[in-house]
Design a protein around this motif. Structure first.
Motif, PDB file in Angstrom:
ATOM      1  N   TRP A 128     -20.939  15.856  16.243  1.00 39.75           N
ATOM      2  CA  TRP A 128     -20.352  16.779  15.255  1.00 39.75           C
ATOM      3  C   TRP A 128     -19.846  16.013  14.019  1.00 39.75           C
ATOM      4  O   TRP A 128     -18.688  16.167  13.606  1.00 39.75           O
ATOM      5  N   VAL A 129     -20.719  15.142  13.471  1.00 41.32           N
ATOM      6  CA  VAL A 129     -20.308  14.240  12.390  1.00 41.32           C
ATOM      7  C   VAL A 129     -19.995  15.025  11.116  1.00 41.32           C
ATOM      8  O   VAL A 129     -20.764  15.899  10.709  1.00 41.32           O
ATOM      9  N   SER A 130     -18.853  14.720  10.505  1.00 43.11           N
ATOM     10  CA  SER A 130     -18.469  15.409   9.252  1.00 43.11           C
ATOM     11  C   SER A 130     -18.320  14.421   8.094  1.00 43.11           C
ATOM     12  O   SER A 130     -18.464  14.807   6.935  1.00 43.11           O
ATOM     13  N   LEU A 131     -18.032  13.144   8.414  1.00 43.32           N
ATOM     14  CA  LEU A 131     -17.729  12.198   7.333  1.00 43.32           C
ATOM     15  C   LEU A 131     -18.172  10.785   7.701  1.00 43.32           C
ATOM     16  O   LEU A 131     -17.975  10.349   8.837  1.00 43.32           O
ATOM     17  N   VAL A 132     -18.783  10.096   6.739  1.00 50.09           N
ATOM     18  CA  VAL A 132     -19.056   8.655   6.861  1.00 50.09           C
ATOM     19  C   VAL A 132     -18.329   7.995   5.698  1.00 50.09           C
ATOM     20  O   VAL A 132     -18.545   8.371   4.546  1.00 50.09           O
ATOM     21  N   ARG A 133     -17.421   7.079   6.013  1.00 51.85           N
ATOM     22  CA  ARG A 133     -16.617   6.476   4.934  1.00 51.85           C
ATOM     23  C   ARG A 133     -16.411   4.982   5.194  1.00 51.85           C
ATOM     24  O   ARG A 133     -16.538   4.527   6.328  1.00 51.85           O
ATOM     25  N   PRO A 134     -16.062   4.234   4.156  1.00 50.30           N
ATOM     26  CA  PRO A 134     -15.738   2.825   4.383  1.00 50.30           C
ATOM     27  C   PRO A 134     -14.501   2.722   5.283  1.00 50.30           C
ATOM     28  O   PRO A 134     -13.608   3.562   5.195  1.00 50.30           O
ATOM     29  N   THR A 140     -20.768  -3.158   4.305  1.00 50.69           N
ATOM     30  CA  THR A 140     -19.513  -2.392   4.260  1.00 50.69           C
ATOM     31  C   THR A 140     -19.179  -1.894   5.666  1.00 50.69           C
ATOM     32  O   THR A 140     -19.981  -1.169   6.243  1.00 50.69           O
ATOM     33  N   PRO A 141     -18.024  -2.270   6.211  1.00 44.95           N
ATOM     34  CA  PRO A 141     -17.657  -1.700   7.515  1.00 44.95           C
ATOM     35  C   PRO A 141     -17.405  -0.198   7.352  1.00 44.95           C
ATOM     36  O   PRO A 141     -16.781   0.209   6.375  1.00 44.95           O
ATOM     37  N   LEU A 142     -17.925   0.572   8.269  1.00 45.58           N
ATOM     38  CA  LEU A 142     -17.872   2.027   8.101  1.00 45.58           C
ATOM     39  C   LEU A 142     -17.187   2.713   9.279  1.00 45.58           C
ATOM     40  O   LEU A 142     -17.136   2.170  10.389  1.00 45.58           O
ATOM     41  N   VAL A 143     -16.709   3.902   9.007  1.00 45.24           N
ATOM     42  CA  VAL A 143     -16.161   4.750  10.059  1.00 45.24           C
ATOM     43  C   VAL A 143     -16.905   6.076  10.018  1.00 45.24           C
ATOM     44  O   VAL A 143     -17.125   6.627   8.932  1.00 45.24           O
ATOM     45  N   VAL A 144     -17.307   6.541  11.189  1.00 46.13           N
ATOM     46  CA  VAL A 144     -17.969   7.844  11.287  1.00 46.13           C
ATOM     47  C   VAL A 144     -16.959   8.806  11.913  1.00 46.13           C
ATOM     48  O   VAL A 144     -16.393   8.508  12.969  1.00 46.13           O
ATOM     49  N   GLU A 145     -16.691   9.898  11.216  1.00 46.90           N
ATOM     50  CA  GLU A 145     -15.692  10.846  11.719  1.00 46.90           C
ATOM     51  C   GLU A 145     -16.369  12.128  12.200  1.00 46.90           C
ATOM     52  O   GLU A 145     -17.407  12.527  11.679  1.00 46.90           O
ATOM     53  N   SER A 146     -15.741  12.744  13.172  1.00 45.69           N
ATOM     54  CA  SER A 146     -16.271  13.975  13.760  1.00 45.69           C
ATOM     55  C   SER A 146     -15.460  15.182  13.287  1.00 45.69           C
ATOM     56  O   SER A 146     -14.365  15.030  12.750  1.00 45.69           O
ATOM     57  N   LEU A 147     -15.978  16.361  13.520  1.00 39.66           N
ATOM     58  CA  LEU A 147     -15.242  17.593  13.193  1.00 39.66           C
ATOM     59  C   LEU A 147     -14.059  17.783  14.148  1.00 39.66           C
ATOM     60  O   LEU A 147     -13.148  18.556  13.880  1.00 39.66           O
ATOM     61  N   GLN A 148     -14.077  17.017  15.253  1.00 38.26           N
ATOM     62  CA  GLN A 148     -12.962  17.137  16.196  1.00 38.26           C
ATOM     63  C   GLN A 148     -11.647  16.839  15.478  1.00 38.26           C
ATOM     64  O   GLN A 148     -11.599  15.971  14.619  1.00 38.26           O
ATOM     65  N   THR A 149     -10.590  17.508  15.876  1.00 37.98           N
ATOM     66  CA  THR A 149      -9.301  17.240  15.204  1.00 37.98           C
ATOM     67  C   THR A 149      -8.445  16.284  16.028  1.00 37.98           C
ATOM     68  O   THR A 149      -7.430  15.796  15.566  1.00 37.98           O
ATOM     69  N   GLY A 150      -8.859  16.020  17.258  1.00 28.68           N
ATOM     70  CA  GLY A 150      -8.059  15.094  18.083  1.00 28.68           C
ATOM     71  C   GLY A 150      -8.978  14.391  19.068  1.00 28.68           C
ATOM     72  O   GLY A 150     -10.210  14.534  18.988  1.00 28.68           O
TER      73      GLY A 150
END
Ligand code: HEM
Length: 405
Positions: free
Chosen positions: A398-404, A336-346
């Motif tokens: 500052w990782v907050s989310l790992v999603r497809p 599954t290709p994934l995206v790792v998101e940070s707490l940063q807003t920009g």
């Protein structure tokens, strides 16, 4: 058709009046043997090689960050990107004195008389403007960028990427157009007398005596060695003590590890220290994990470098949860290709993509500790991604989310 183009390119252009041939345009204005074709060709070989190395390693950096469907970066060796981007910046820096010496060697050509005898000659001269312009722009923007000074009104990466294509294209045109001359110049042995013709401002041939030639080679060699030795310590840590000009040294920064973006600059101090913080793994079995939940899971230790796009890199030991374990738990299938998101807003690097083999590589961690101590805010507290053979900008903090994806 071809004969028409040949006729056009071969068309003679009117010579400017002889009365204008003065100053640097006069015959014999440049007598130093150091302006010879041979010298120009030799420096050109080094400069061309440095540009080719920069282009190929730069292109790789681009493909890693913006991977087309066919491109898969291996997770091993863990030091891969560290070496390629280190070489990118080191070759780019070494190209600076080479470009200066090259421009000095050939500048009398600017005063060639007549300036352009045929259309093809005029086109050749214009292409030199593109070559010199792109080369100077590439080196200048690169140096400015790694010095963390951002005066550009444009996106550095995009500008640098496209100028890279223009520069390497112009190098190819230049070498193609000059190939016979380059071959002759490189094949020619040092002639005792200045007989190579008087094409450019009376520029002397190769009749250089030993001394200027040796001095020239020595000065160029010293220049390249000096800029390399005083900067390469940012990549080769054993040389960091002599790298006085290195924009970044491997053992600088909080916890002896350099930081590009601080928590304050990313404006995450509040959200990162919020007791309600949760790491979300968005799979069929959605996980919402607190810091305590993460600490309660099996911890793994990995020594993995941070390798920055700016060429510096440093080793570090990380401890945390395997990403693969969390993906398993969340029911996200392999591949599954994934995206790792940070707490940063920009910001350009608030998210990063992670595919196989990195996502399921057992060395890929969501790290909670650096060198056995809880991560500091600037290093990505509460959780940061660390994976082998990956640019620093994609080791999301500052990782907050790992999603497809
Ligand atoms: C002093 C010389 C140089 C320095 C300091 C330098 C620095 C950099 C840096 C910091 C990046 C990473 C950009 C990013 O990912 O945000 C980069 C990428 C790149 N560089 Fe250079 N560079 C130099 C010379 C060159 C030269 C001479 C070329 C080509 C002829 C070149 C071609 C590229 C390319 C194609 C990329 C990829 C950009 C992207 O990711 O889209 N660079 N360079």
């Amino acid at each position: 058709m071809t004969s028409r183009v040949d006729r056009l390119l071969g068309a003679r252009l009117p010579d400017p009046p002889e009365s204008l041939r003065r100053g640097p345009f006069r015959a014999g204005a440049f007598s130093s043997p150091l302006h010879s074709d041979r010298r120009a060709a030799r420096v050109g070989v080094w400069l061309g090689t440095a540009f080719l190395v920069c282009f190929l390693t730069g292109l790789l950096s681009h493909l890693i960050q913006q991977p087309p469907s066919w491109f898969r970066l291996p997770a091993s060796p863990v030091w891969g990107y560290r070496v390629t981007q280190g070489v990118h910046v080191a070759a780019g820096i070494a190209a600076v004195p080479l470009l200066l010496v090259k421009l000095w060697t050939v500048y009398p050509l600017l005063f060639e008389w007549p300036p352009a005898s045929t259309v093809s000659r005029a086109v050749g001269r214009l292409s030199l403007l593109v070559l010199v312009g792109a080369a100077v722009m590439q080196l200048a923007t690169g140096l400015i960028n790694i010095s963390q000074w951002y005066p550009f009104g444009f996106n550095f990466t995009r500008g640098h990427y496209w100028t890279g294509w223009i520069a390497i294209g112009a190098v190819a045109v230049h070498v193609g157009a000059k190939a016979p001359q380059i071959r002759r110049a490189l094949a020619r042995h040092r002639a005792p007398t200045a007989d190579a013709g008087d094409r450019a401002g009376g520029r002397a041939g190769d009749g250089d005596t030993g001394l200027p030639r040796r001095a020239f080679v020595l000065a160029t060699g010293l220049g390249v060695t000096a800029v390399t030795l005083t900067t390469v310590g940012q990549t080769l840590s054993p040389l960091s003590s002599v790298s006085l000009l290195a924009p970044r040294l491997p053992r600088s920064g909080p916890e002896d590890l350099p930081v590009n973006q601080t928590a304050a600059a990313a404006d995450v101090e509040r959200s990162a220290t919020d007791p309600a913080y949760r790491l979300v793994v968005a799979g069929p079995n959605r996980l919402e994990l607190s810091l305590a939940d993460l600490r309660a899971r099996p911890q793994h230790r990995q020594s993995l470098p941070i390798a920055c796009v700016e060429g510096w890199s440093a080793d570090a030991t990380w401890t945390g949860v395997r990403l693969a374990d969390l993906l398993e738990e969340a029911g996200l299938p392999a591949g599954t290709p994934l995206v790792v998101e940070s707490l940063q807003t920009g910001g350009l690097y608030r998210t990063s993509r992670i595919d196989e083999p990195h996502a399921r590589d057992p060395r890929t961690l969501l790290a909670l500790q650096l060198e056995g101590r809880p991560l500091s805010l600037d290093h990505g507290f509460p959780v940061r991604l660390i994976s082998p053979n990956r640019p620093g900008v994609m080791q999301t903090k500052w990782v907050s989310l790992v999603r497809p994806a």
